[in-house]
Design a protein around this motif. Structure first.
Motif, PDB file in Angstrom:
ATOM      1  N   GLY A  29       8.308   4.342  10.845  1.00  0.00           N
ATOM      2  CA  GLY A  29       7.090   3.582  11.099  1.00  0.00           C
ATOM      3  C   GLY A  29       5.790   4.351  10.970  1.00  0.00           C
ATOM      4  N   ASP A  30       5.878   5.662  10.756  1.00  0.00           N
ATOM      5  CA  ASP A  30       4.641   6.416  10.529  1.00  0.00           C
ATOM      6  C   ASP A  30       4.004   5.939   9.231  1.00  0.00           C
ATOM      7  OD1 ASP A  30       4.555   8.192  12.749  1.00  0.00           O
ATOM      8  OD2 ASP A  30       6.111   9.429  11.824  1.00  0.00           O
ATOM      9  N   ARG A  31       2.679   5.897   9.224  1.00  0.00           N
ATOM     10  CA  ARG A  31       1.956   5.450   8.038  1.00  0.00           C
ATOM     11  C   ARG A  31       0.996   6.544   7.580  1.00  0.00           C
ATOM     12  NH1 ARG A  31       1.547  -0.320   7.279  1.00  0.00           N
ATOM     13  NH2 ARG A  31      -0.685  -0.149   6.913  1.00  0.00           N
ATOM     14  N   ILE A  32       1.104   6.875   6.305  1.00  0.00           N
ATOM     15  CA  ILE A  32       0.203   7.850   5.684  1.00  0.00           C
ATOM     16  C   ILE A  32      -0.851   7.065   4.902  1.00  0.00           C
ATOM     17  CG2 ILE A  32      -0.027   9.750   4.039  1.00  0.00           C
ATOM     18  CD1 ILE A  32       1.608  10.557   6.481  1.00  0.00           C
ATOM     19  N   HIS A  33      -2.101   7.292   5.240  1.00  0.00           N
ATOM     20  CA  HIS A  33      -3.233   6.687   4.535  1.00  0.00           C
ATOM     21  C   HIS A  33      -3.837   7.766   3.646  1.00  0.00           C
ATOM     22  CE1 HIS A  33      -2.661   3.961   7.877  1.00  0.00           C
ATOM     23  NE2 HIS A  33      -3.321   3.057   7.189  1.00  0.00           N
ATOM     24  N   LYS A  34      -3.867   7.502   2.344  1.00  0.00           N
ATOM     25  CA  LYS A  34      -4.422   8.463   1.391  1.00  0.00           C
ATOM     26  C   LYS A  34      -5.796   7.971   0.953  1.00  0.00           C
ATOM     27  CE  LYS A  34      -3.242   8.898  -3.065  1.00  0.00           C
ATOM     28  NZ  LYS A  34      -2.447   9.193  -4.255  1.00  0.00           N
ATOM     29  N   TYR A  35      -6.803   8.814   1.203  1.00  0.00           N
ATOM     30  CA  TYR A  35      -8.185   8.482   0.845  1.00  0.00           C
ATOM     31  C   TYR A  35      -8.613   9.280  -0.371  1.00  0.00           C
ATOM     32  CZ  TYR A  35      -8.360   6.134   5.303  1.00  0.00           C
ATOM     33  OH  TYR A  35      -8.106   5.268   6.345  1.00  0.00           O
TER      34      TYR A  35
END
Length: 155
Positions: free
Chosen positions: A34-40
């Motif tokens: 459930g961890d979410r990686i947000h790439k900016y």
């Protein structure tokens, strides 16, 4: 003619339509637990018109990687783009866009106050001869001057 969608998100971005500088959410990956990686996408230079020189880019990478972690424990990675026009910033379980902008802003202000590039030596860096604190600070200063443009991705 419709082009086939590519696996790499940025390869699907029309680089002729964006207007740097900007910060945009480029991708979200969800892990098994459930961890979410947000790439900016932190775009500093206008694609195909300008690029960062390597010593300045390299030093800005070191400075941002080290100093950003003084503002949050959510940074997974800060990586330069091969085209030398910006950086990718990966954050874990942090989807507050305005806070990401604030973290970047505070980090860049720290860059302006730096007196040396962290880990700028042969033991800690793979190309320690390629650094420019002044170059990194000039990039940070230019980016901060255009802070009000960061949310506008397209021209």
């Amino acid at each position: 003619m419709t082009e086939q969608k590519m696996n790499v998100e940025s390869f699907n971005l029309d680089h002729t339509k964006v207007k740097a500088p900007y910060v945009r959410l480029a991708d979200i990956k969800e892990g098994q637990n459930g961890d979410r990686i947000h790439k900016y996408d932190l775009r500093i230079c206008q694609p195909n018109q300008a690029h960062m020189e390597m010593p300045a880019l390299h030093s800005l990478e070191h400075l941002m990687a080290e100093l950003s972690r003084n503002h949050t424990d959510k940074v997974v990675d800060i990586s330069p783009m091969g085209c030398q026009t910006g950086f990718y910033i990966a954050m874990i379980n942090h989807d507050d866009y305005d806070d990401v902008l604030s973290i970047i802003e505070r980090t860049l202000k720290d860059v302006l106050e730096a007196t040396e590039v962290p880990a700028c030596n042969e033991m800690q860096c793979g190309w320690a001869a390629s650094h420019s604190l002044k170059g990194a600070q000039a990039l940070a200063s230019d980016l901060l001057e255009k802070r009000n443009e960061w949310t506008q991705v397209f021209a």
